[in-house]
Write an enzyme that holds these catalytic residues in place. Sequence first.
Site, PDB file in Angstrom:
ATOM      1  N   GLY A   1       2.835  -4.439   9.094  1.00 53.63           N
ATOM      2  CA  GLY A   1       2.825  -2.989   9.285  1.00 53.63           C
ATOM      3  C   GLY A   1       1.637  -2.281   8.675  1.00 53.63           C
ATOM      4  O   GLY A   1       1.772  -1.221   8.079  1.00 53.63           O
TER       5      GLY A   1
ATOM      6  N   ASP B   1       6.265   4.539  -1.361  1.00 54.62           N
ATOM      7  CA  ASP B   1       7.725   4.696  -1.371  1.00 54.62           C
ATOM      8  C   ASP B   1       8.365   3.571  -2.175  1.00 54.62           C
ATOM      9  O   ASP B   1       7.702   2.599  -2.528  1.00 54.62           O
ATOM     10  CB  ASP B   1       8.272   4.704   0.071  1.00 54.62           C
ATOM     11  CG  ASP B   1       8.092   3.361   0.784  1.00 54.62           C
ATOM     12  OD1 ASP B   1       7.500   3.333   1.892  1.00 54.62           O
ATOM     13  OD2 ASP B   1       8.543   2.324   0.237  1.00 54.62           O
TER      14      ASP B   1
ATOM     15  N   HIS C   1      -1.477   1.175  -4.473  1.00 55.65           N
ATOM     16  CA  HIS C   1      -1.886   2.581  -4.289  1.00 55.65           C
ATOM     17  C   HIS C   1      -0.967   3.552  -5.020  1.00 55.65           C
ATOM     18  O   HIS C   1      -0.934   4.748  -4.709  1.00 55.65           O
ATOM     19  CB  HIS C   1      -1.968   2.918  -2.797  1.00 55.65           C
ATOM     20  CG  HIS C   1      -3.073   2.211  -2.102  1.00 55.65           C
ATOM     21  ND1 HIS C   1      -3.149   2.103  -0.732  1.00 55.65           N
ATOM     22  CD2 HIS C   1      -4.158   1.551  -2.577  1.00 55.65           C
ATOM     23  CE1 HIS C   1      -4.237   1.411  -0.402  1.00 55.65           C
ATOM     24  NE2 HIS C   1      -4.857   1.063  -1.500  1.00 55.65           N
TER      25      HIS C   1
ATOM     26  N   SER D   1      -2.634  -1.190   9.448  1.00 59.23           N
ATOM     27  CA  SER D   1      -3.674  -1.055  10.478  1.00 59.23           C
ATOM     28  C   SER D   1      -4.983  -1.716  10.064  1.00 59.23           C
ATOM     29  O   SER D   1      -5.907  -1.817  10.868  1.00 59.23           O
ATOM     30  CB  SER D   1      -3.931   0.425  10.737  1.00 59.23           C
ATOM     31  OG  SER D   1      -4.379   1.046   9.523  1.00 59.23           O
TER      32      SER D   1
ATOM     33  N   GLN E   1       0.842  -1.195   0.000  1.00 62.77           N
ATOM     34  CA  GLN E   1       0.000   0.000   0.000  1.00 62.77           C
ATOM     35  C   GLN E   1       0.880   1.248   0.000  1.00 62.77           C
ATOM     36  O   GLN E   1       0.395   2.360  -0.131  1.00 62.77           O
ATOM     37  CB  GLN E   1      -0.896   0.001   1.250  1.00 62.77           C
ATOM     38  CG  GLN E   1      -1.833  -1.187   1.360  1.00 62.77           C
ATOM     39  CD  GLN E   1      -2.456  -1.299   2.740  1.00 62.77           C
ATOM     40  OE1 GLN E   1      -3.409  -0.598   3.063  1.00 62.77           O
ATOM     41  NE2 GLN E   1      -1.877  -2.136   3.581  1.00 62.77           N
TER      42      GLN E   1
ATOM     43  N   CYS F   1      -3.607  12.361 -21.232  1.00 63.89           N
ATOM     44  CA  CYS F   1      -3.380  11.172 -22.067  1.00 63.89           C
ATOM     45  C   CYS F   1      -3.294   9.896 -21.228  1.00 63.89           C
ATOM     46  O   CYS F   1      -3.033   8.823 -21.774  1.00 63.89           O
ATOM     47  CB  CYS F   1      -2.089  11.359 -22.872  1.00 63.89           C
ATOM     48  SG  CYS F   1      -0.599  11.359 -21.856  1.00 63.89           S
TER      49      CYS F   1
HETATM   50  C1  BV8 Z   1     -11.879   2.271  -3.596  1.00 62.16           C
HETATM   51  C2  BV8 Z   1      -2.158   6.532  -1.451  1.00 62.16           C
HETATM   52  C3  BV8 Z   1     -13.563   1.696  -5.242  1.00 62.16           C
HETATM   53  C4  BV8 Z   1      -1.987   7.974  -1.240  1.00 62.16           C
HETATM   54  C5  BV8 Z   1      -3.929   5.620  -0.011  1.00 62.16           C
HETATM   55  C6  BV8 Z   1     -15.430  -0.644   2.426  1.00 62.16           C
HETATM   56  C7  BV8 Z   1     -15.731  -0.247   3.704  1.00 62.16           C
HETATM   57  C8  BV8 Z   1     -15.454   1.099   4.103  1.00 62.16           C
HETATM   58  C9  BV8 Z   1     -14.853   2.023   3.240  1.00 62.16           C
HETATM   59  C10 BV8 Z   1     -14.562   1.622   1.987  1.00 62.16           C
HETATM   60  C11 BV8 Z   1     -14.860   0.302   1.572  1.00 62.16           C
HETATM   61  N1  BV8 Z   1     -14.427   0.185   0.283  1.00 62.16           N
HETATM   62  C12 BV8 Z   1     -13.903   1.381  -0.120  1.00 62.16           C
HETATM   63  C13 BV8 Z   1     -13.970   2.267   0.914  1.00 62.16           C
HETATM   64  C14 BV8 Z   1     -13.481   3.651   0.857  1.00 62.16           C
HETATM   65  C15 BV8 Z   1     -11.988   3.812   1.100  1.00 62.16           C
HETATM   66  C16 BV8 Z   1     -11.636   3.358   2.491  1.00 62.16           C
HETATM   67  O1  BV8 Z   1     -11.151   2.254   2.709  1.00 62.16           O
HETATM   68  N2  BV8 Z   1     -11.848   4.284   3.436  1.00 62.16           N
HETATM   69  C17 BV8 Z   1     -11.448   3.980   4.838  1.00 62.16           C
HETATM   70  C18 BV8 Z   1     -10.749   5.201   5.411  1.00 62.16           C
HETATM   71  C19 BV8 Z   1     -12.637   3.542   5.625  1.00 62.16           C
HETATM   72  N3  BV8 Z   1     -11.192   3.065   0.114  1.00 62.16           N
HETATM   73  C20 BV8 Z   1     -10.954   3.677  -1.085  1.00 62.16           C
HETATM   74  O2  BV8 Z   1     -11.374   4.775  -1.398  1.00 62.16           O
HETATM   75  C21 BV8 Z   1     -10.096   2.877  -2.065  1.00 62.16           C
HETATM   76  N4  BV8 Z   1     -10.693   2.891  -3.376  1.00 62.16           N
HETATM   77  O3  BV8 Z   1     -12.477   1.709  -2.715  1.00 62.16           O
HETATM   78  O4  BV8 Z   1     -12.292   2.336  -4.923  1.00 62.16           O
HETATM   79  C22 BV8 Z   1     -13.395   0.195  -5.151  1.00 62.16           C
HETATM   80  C23 BV8 Z   1     -14.209  -0.598  -4.361  1.00 62.16           C
HETATM   81  C24 BV8 Z   1     -14.047  -2.001  -4.343  1.00 62.16           C
HETATM   82  C25 BV8 Z   1     -13.061  -2.615  -5.081  1.00 62.16           C
HETATM   83  C26 BV8 Z   1     -12.282  -1.783  -5.839  1.00 62.16           C
HETATM   84  C27 BV8 Z   1     -12.402  -0.369  -5.835  1.00 62.16           C
HETATM   85  C28 BV8 Z   1      -8.717   3.536  -2.286  1.00 62.16           C
HETATM   86  C29 BV8 Z   1      -7.980   3.669  -1.017  1.00 62.16           C
HETATM   87  C30 BV8 Z   1      -6.528   4.110  -1.306  1.00 62.16           C
HETATM   88  C31 BV8 Z   1      -6.281   5.536  -0.785  1.00 62.16           C
HETATM   89  N5  BV8 Z   1      -4.856   5.878  -0.925  1.00 62.16           N
HETATM   90  N6  BV8 Z   1      -2.600   5.901  -0.216  1.00 62.16           N
HETATM   91  C32 BV8 Z   1      -0.928   8.309  -0.213  1.00 62.16           C
HETATM   92  O5  BV8 Z   1      -0.238   7.409   0.286  1.00 62.16           O
HETATM   93  O6  BV8 Z   1      -0.813   9.508   0.055  1.00 62.16           O
HETATM   94  S1  BV8 Z   1      -4.410   4.869   1.472  1.00 62.16           S
HETATM   95  C33 BV8 Z   1      -3.058   5.065   2.555  1.00 62.16           C
HETATM   96  O7  BV8 Z   1      -3.604   4.927   3.833  1.00 62.16           O
HETATM   97  C34 BV8 Z   1      -2.005   3.976   2.445  1.00 62.16           C
HETATM   98  O8  BV8 Z   1      -1.723   3.611   1.130  1.00 62.16           O
HETATM   99  C35 BV8 Z   1      -2.635   2.842   3.235  1.00 62.16           C
HETATM  100  O9  BV8 Z   1      -3.497   2.094   2.424  1.00 62.16           O
HETATM  101  C36 BV8 Z   1      -3.452   3.594   4.265  1.00 62.16           C
HETATM  102  C37 BV8 Z   1      -2.678   3.671   5.536  1.00 62.16           C
HETATM  103  O10 BV8 Z   1      -2.790   2.443   6.115  1.00 62.16           O
HETATM  104  P1  BV8 Z   1      -1.449   1.694   6.637  1.00 62.16           P
HETATM  105  O11 BV8 Z   1      -0.469   1.587   5.541  1.00 62.16           O
HETATM  106  O12 BV8 Z   1      -1.952   0.459   7.280  1.00 62.16           O
HETATM  107  O13 BV8 Z   1      -0.828   2.734   7.693  1.00 62.16           O
HETATM  108  P2  BV8 Z   1      -1.415   3.154   9.130  1.00 62.16           P
HETATM  109  O14 BV8 Z   1      -0.655   4.347   9.545  1.00 62.16           O
HETATM  110  O15 BV8 Z   1      -2.906   3.184   9.110  1.00 62.16           O
HETATM  111  O16 BV8 Z   1      -1.001   1.914  10.080  1.00 62.16           O
HETATM  112  C38 BV8 Z   1       0.351   1.622  10.277  1.00 62.16           C
HETATM  113  C39 BV8 Z   1       0.371   0.323  11.067  1.00 62.16           C
HETATM  114  O17 BV8 Z   1       1.738  -0.049  11.225  1.00 62.16           O
HETATM  115  C40 BV8 Z   1      -0.243   0.464  12.461  1.00 62.16           C
HETATM  116  O18 BV8 Z   1      -1.087  -0.672  12.698  1.00 62.16           O
HETATM  117  C41 BV8 Z   1       0.982   0.443  13.397  1.00 62.16           C
HETATM  118  O19 BV8 Z   1       0.702  -0.254  14.579  1.00 62.16           O
HETATM  119  C42 BV8 Z   1       1.989  -0.356  12.580  1.00 62.16           C
HETATM  120  N7  BV8 Z   1       3.387   0.030  12.832  1.00 62.16           N
HETATM  121  C43 BV8 Z   1       3.877   1.268  13.117  1.00 62.16           C
HETATM  122  N8  BV8 Z   1       5.245   1.192  13.260  1.00 62.16           N
HETATM  123  C44 BV8 Z   1       5.584  -0.130  13.048  1.00 62.16           C
HETATM  124  C45 BV8 Z   1       4.396  -0.861  12.750  1.00 62.16           C
HETATM  125  N9  BV8 Z   1       4.388  -2.187  12.502  1.00 62.16           N
HETATM  126  C46 BV8 Z   1       5.596  -2.822  12.536  1.00 62.16           C
HETATM  127  N10 BV8 Z   1       6.783  -2.173  12.793  1.00 62.16           N
HETATM  128  C47 BV8 Z   1       6.808  -0.852  13.058  1.00 62.16           C
HETATM  129  N11 BV8 Z   1       7.984  -0.254  13.327  1.00 62.16           N
HETATM  130 ZN    ZN Z   2      -0.143  13.504 -21.231  1.00 64.83          ZN
END
Ligand code: BV8
Ligand code: ZN
Length: 233
Positions: A173, A92, A107, A175, A89, A118
């Site tokens: 890593g 980077d 993503h 959530s 996801q 285009c």
């Molecule tokens: C879509 C790119 C239609 C940009 C990102 C069903 C139910 C509810 C909602 C939805 C649903 N289906 C769709 C939705 C809507 C939405 C969604 O999920 N909303 C959420 C907020 C409820 N989803 C969408 O819009 C998606 N598109 O659905 O299109 C469709 C439908 C069906 C089938 C196909 C298509 C598109 C979502 C993508 C958005 N873009 N990123 C950018 O990066 O700027 S999302 C972005 O946030 C990341 O890419 C990643 O996905 C997310 C962050 O999550 P994590 O990576 O897990 O990071 P987070 O900080 O949350 O957690 C870190 C974890 O690591 C923690 O648990 C922590 O404890 C742990 N950690 C920390 N340090 C360490 C560690 N673990 C180990 N070691 C460590 N040292």
């Molecule tokens: Zn172009």
Amino acid sequence: MLVKVVVLTGAGISAESGLATFRDADGLWQGHHVDDVATPEAFHRDPATVHRFYDDRRRELRTVTPNPAHIALARLEQVLGDELLVVTQNVDDLHERAGSRRVVHMHGELLSALCDSCQGRFAWDDDLGDGPACPGCGNDTLRPDVVWFGEMPYDLDLIEHALVRADLFVAIGTSGAVYPAAGFVRMAAGSGAKTLELNLDPSETSHLFDDARHGPAGKLVPEWVADVQALSR
Ligand code: BV8
Ligand code: ZN
């Protein structure tokens, strides 16, 4: 006997490289509201703010390096070859810089630009905020090649094809807060795969996994890879 493994990674695997996660206390979204920087509506409303958000993250990439978790997965690919697929996801490039080749950026990527005219996608390591011309059509309509909320993730068919054939699904890593990625554990388990969570603390979908180990990825992932290597000998 080689096992088919799908690994899903999130921001947590890059945390020990110094990249902020999204939801942890100092998370990226803290500084910005998702609706101001990570939706197509935000980009059309205020492209300068969105470009600044991604230009800063693209420049920051040059200041970080892969950590032992990324490096261990690259080593695992040496052992499993085509039997391993890393679905990230993360936008980077730390998996690739660690040596992983079989990586799917569902993503998108910071080091890529997408043209709104285009639909061309171009390797890009510079700012986009100053409206450079598209290498394909010449228009100044390049945007960050990342998947925003409400947009369709990349390569879902390829990912689902691997998930339903997996013997083992491992989430590292993440959530489990964002879909469709957070639903992959159900898809894999539903097709008979064993499932394992490696995360600093329990995720929102921990209860869906057969097994979970909690701690820093930089420690857990090399340990898990050593286990798999021992199994594959
Ligand atoms: C879509 C790119 C239609 C940009 C990102 C069903 C139910 C509810 C909602 C939805 C649903 N289906 C769709 C939705 C809507 C939405 C969604 O999920 N909303 C959420 C907020 C409820 N989803 C969408 O819009 C998606 N598109 O659905 O299109 C469709 C439908 C069906 C089938 C196909 C298509 C598109 C979502 C993508 C958005 N873009 N990123 C950018 O990066 O700027 S999302 C972005 O946030 C990341 O890419 C990643 O996905 C997310 C962050 O999550 P994590 O990576 O897990 O990071 P987070 O900080 O949350 O957690 C870190 C974890 O690591 C923690 O648990 C922590 O404890 C742990 N950690 C920390 N340090 C360490 C560690 N673990 C180990 N070691 C460590 N040292
Ligand atoms: Zn172009």
